[in-house]
Design a protein around this motif. Structure first.
Motif, PDB file in Angstrom:
ATOM      1  N   ALA A  51       0.835  -1.203   0.000  1.00 19.67           N
ATOM      2  CA  ALA A  51       0.000   0.000   0.000  1.00 19.67           C
ATOM      3  C   ALA A  51       0.866   1.248   0.000  1.00 19.67           C
ATOM      4  O   ALA A  51       0.569   2.232  -0.686  1.00 19.67           O
ATOM      5  CB  ALA A  51      -0.923  -0.006   1.211  1.00 19.67           C
ATOM      6  N   THR A  52       1.979   1.216   0.761  1.00 18.74           N
ATOM      7  CA  THR A  52       2.863   2.378   0.839  1.00 18.74           C
ATOM      8  C   THR A  52       3.464   2.702  -0.520  1.00 18.74           C
ATOM      9  O   THR A  52       3.490   3.869  -0.942  1.00 18.74           O
ATOM     10  CB  THR A  52       3.985   2.122   1.859  1.00 18.74           C
ATOM     11  N   GLN A  53       3.939   1.674  -1.217  1.00 19.82           N
ATOM     12  CA  GLN A  53       4.547   1.908  -2.517  1.00 19.82           C
ATOM     13  C   GLN A  53       3.524   2.384  -3.543  1.00 19.82           C
ATOM     14  O   GLN A  53       3.798   3.263  -4.361  1.00 19.82           O
ATOM     15  CB  GLN A  53       5.228   0.631  -3.025  1.00 19.82           C
ATOM     16  N   ALA A  54       2.318   1.804  -3.502  1.00 13.60           N
ATOM     17  CA  ALA A  54       1.265   2.215  -4.437  1.00 13.60           C
ATOM     18  C   ALA A  54       0.903   3.672  -4.233  1.00 13.60           C
ATOM     19  O   ALA A  54       0.698   4.425  -5.192  1.00 13.60           O
ATOM     20  CB  ALA A  54       0.034   1.328  -4.261  1.00 13.60           C
ATOM     21  N   LEU A  55       0.833   4.089  -2.964  1.00 15.43           N
ATOM     22  CA  LEU A  55       0.486   5.485  -2.663  1.00 15.43           C
ATOM     23  C   LEU A  55       1.614   6.436  -3.077  1.00 15.43           C
ATOM     24  O   LEU A  55       1.354   7.524  -3.608  1.00 15.43           O
ATOM     25  CB  LEU A  55       0.177   5.640  -1.176  1.00 15.43           C
ATOM     26  N   ARG A  56       2.854   6.029  -2.833  1.00 20.42           N
ATOM     27  CA  ARG A  56       3.991   6.878  -3.218  1.00 20.42           C
ATOM     28  C   ARG A  56       4.053   7.048  -4.739  1.00 20.42           C
ATOM     29  O   ARG A  56       4.249   8.148  -5.249  1.00 20.42           O
ATOM     30  CB  ARG A  56       5.288   6.268  -2.696  1.00 20.42           C
ATOM     31  N   ASP A  57       3.899   5.933  -5.467  1.00 20.50           N
ATOM     32  CA  ASP A  57       3.921   6.003  -6.930  1.00 20.50           C
ATOM     33  C   ASP A  57       2.796   6.881  -7.448  1.00 20.50           C
ATOM     34  O   ASP A  57       2.978   7.683  -8.374  1.00 20.50           O
ATOM     35  CB  ASP A  57       3.792   4.598  -7.527  1.00 20.50           C
ATOM     36  N   ASN A  58       1.626   6.730  -6.837  1.00 20.34           N
ATOM     37  CA  ASN A  58       0.475   7.508  -7.284  1.00 20.34           C
ATOM     38  C   ASN A  58       0.663   8.986  -7.010  1.00 20.34           C
ATOM     39  O   ASN A  58       0.329   9.831  -7.846  1.00 20.34           O
ATOM     40  CB  ASN A  58      -0.800   6.990  -6.603  1.00 20.34           C
ATOM     41  N   SER A  59       1.214   9.308  -5.831  1.00 18.78           N
ATOM     42  CA  SER A  59       1.422  10.712  -5.471  1.00 18.78           C
ATOM     43  C   SER A  59       2.385  11.382  -6.446  1.00 18.78           C
ATOM     44  O   SER A  59       2.175  12.542  -6.843  1.00 18.78           O
ATOM     45  CB  SER A  59       1.968  10.817  -4.047  1.00 18.78           C
ATOM     46  N   ARG A  60       3.421  10.651  -6.835  1.00 18.49           N
ATOM     47  CA  ARG A  60       4.389  11.209  -7.776  1.00 18.49           C
ATOM     48  C   ARG A  60       3.745  11.478  -9.140  1.00 18.49           C
ATOM     49  O   ARG A  60       3.934  12.537  -9.741  1.00 18.49           O
ATOM     50  CB  ARG A  60       5.562  10.245  -7.935  1.00 18.49           C
ATOM     51  N   GLN A  61       2.944  10.529  -9.632  1.00 10.74           N
ATOM     52  CA  GLN A  61       2.302  10.709 -10.933  1.00 10.74           C
ATOM     53  C   GLN A  61       1.189  11.739 -10.882  1.00 10.74           C
ATOM     54  O   GLN A  61       0.963  12.476 -11.848  1.00 10.74           O
ATOM     55  CB  GLN A  61       1.770   9.361 -11.427  1.00 10.74           C
ATOM     56  N   ALA A  62       0.461  11.794  -9.750  1.00 14.74           N
ATOM     57  CA  ALA A  62      -0.602  12.798  -9.611  1.00 14.74           C
ATOM     58  C   ALA A  62      -0.010  14.204  -9.623  1.00 14.74           C
ATOM     59  O   ALA A  62      -0.582  15.133 -10.213  1.00 14.74           O
ATOM     60  CB  ALA A  62      -1.389  12.559  -8.328  1.00 14.74           C
ATOM     61  N   LYS A  63       1.135  14.385  -8.983  1.00 12.92           N
ATOM     62  CA  LYS A  63       1.805  15.696  -9.005  1.00 12.92           C
ATOM     63  C   LYS A  63       2.222  16.049 -10.431  1.00 12.92           C
ATOM     64  O   LYS A  63       2.151  17.216 -10.847  1.00 12.92           O
ATOM     65  CB  LYS A  63       3.022  15.677  -8.088  1.00 12.92           C
ATOM     66  N   GLN A  64       2.628  15.045 -11.188  1.00 10.52           N
ATOM     67  CA  GLN A  64       3.008  15.280 -12.579  1.00 10.52           C
ATOM     68  C   GLN A  64       1.811  15.792 -13.376  1.00 10.52           C
ATOM     69  O   GLN A  64       1.937  16.707 -14.193  1.00 10.52           O
ATOM     70  CB  GLN A  64       3.540  13.988 -13.203  1.00 10.52           C
ATOM     71  N   VAL A  65       0.637  15.205 -13.135  1.00  9.10           N
ATOM     72  CA  VAL A  65      -0.576  15.636 -13.829  1.00  9.10           C
ATOM     73  C   VAL A  65      -0.929  17.070 -13.456  1.00  9.10           C
ATOM     74  O   VAL A  65      -1.238  17.898 -14.317  1.00  9.10           O
ATOM     75  CB  VAL A  65      -1.750  14.689 -13.504  1.00  9.10           C
ATOM     76  N   ILE A  66      -0.884  17.380 -12.164  1.00 10.84           N
ATOM     77  CA  ILE A  66      -1.226  18.730 -11.699  1.00 10.84           C
ATOM     78  C   ILE A  66      -0.234  19.756 -12.248  1.00 10.84           C
ATOM     79  O   ILE A  66      -0.619  20.847 -12.694  1.00 10.84           O
ATOM     80  CB  ILE A  66      -1.280  18.774 -10.164  1.00 10.84           C
ATOM     81  N   ASP A  67       1.054  19.417 -12.220  1.00 12.53           N
ATOM     82  CA  ASP A  67       2.066  20.322 -12.779  1.00 12.53           C
ATOM     83  C   ASP A  67       1.838  20.539 -14.269  1.00 12.53           C
ATOM     84  O   ASP A  67       2.034  21.656 -14.783  1.00 12.53           O
ATOM     85  CB  ASP A  67       3.466  19.766 -12.539  1.00 12.53           C
TER      86      ASP A  67
END
Length: 221
Positions: A44-60
């Motif tokens: 769960a930790t890795q899935a959330l970290r990966d998602n947070s990184r990609q979500a920031k990419q989308v927002i940026d």
């Protein structure tokens, strides 16, 4: 404290009750869509970290495309266990975790909408896309125009009824208003559009703003 008073208007002559609807069409000037990313990982930790990184990419990416920060809103972050169906054992086998992050985006220049959608899917990291839904940022002038047309049409109809019944005119006893806005439906999902590998065509069409007035008239001599 202020209290509302119910005022009863008594009619001395026959009453006409009409429901009048008028629609005014206009090209939308605002579009809203949702987008986001979905990631999978063994923990769960890795899935959330990966998602947070990609979500920031989308927002940026959205910000780099000219979308204001106030027009980007996170609408949901979901973490769920991920299962895979095993046909041999006919059971669901746990394979890890799935995380999704969704944001809602408002585009105030719809002439750039197709370019924005294409950029998000092709290079912005977005894995899903829903919408757009078109609207008019300020439709007060359209409502007023529809209201004026409904009032004029209602008066004309009521006067026709009055004259046909031997009366000279009408006076308004009451008015109740209803408002409805109709817009084109959403476009296909990004997954369907990405397969075509083409620029995203956007046809905003027109939005209808409808005012419905329920008016009571008293016939007058």
């Amino acid at each position: 404290m202020a209290q509302a008073a119910n005022i009863q208007i008594t009619a001395q002559n026959p009453v006409i009750e009409l429901s009048i609807s008028e629609e005014v069409n206009s090209r939308p000037d605002t579009a809203t869509f949702s987008t986001g990313v979905e990631t999978k990982a063994a923990t769960a930790t890795q899935a959330l970290r990966d998602n947070s990184r990609q979500a920031k990419q989308v927002i940026d990416k959205l910000k780099s495309l000219g979308i204001a920060e106030d027009d980007i809103q996170t609408t949901g972050i979901n973490l769920n266990a991920d299962y895979q169906y095993d046909r041999k054992s006919e059971t669901n086998r746990f394979v890890g975790y799935r995380v999704s992050n969704q944001v809602q985006v408002k585009v105030r220049d719809i002439d750039r909408l197709g370019m924005i959608l294409d950029a998000l899917v092709s290079s912005g990291g977005a894995t899903n896309l829903n919408g757009p839904y078109f609207s008019i940022n300020d439709d007060s002038a359209l409502k007023q125009l529809a209201r004026e047309r409904a009032l004029a049409n209602g008066k004309k109809q009521a006067e026709n009824y009055a004259k046909a019944s031997g009366y000279s005119g009408v006076r308004i006893l009451s008015i109740a208003e209803g408002i409805r806005t109709s817009a084109p439906g959403p476009m296909p999902s990004a997954r369907m559009m990405a397969v075509a590998n083409e620029s995203v065509p956007v046809a905003p069409g027109q939005i209808g703003t409808t005012i419905t007035l329920n008016i009571s008239y008293e016939m007058t001599r």
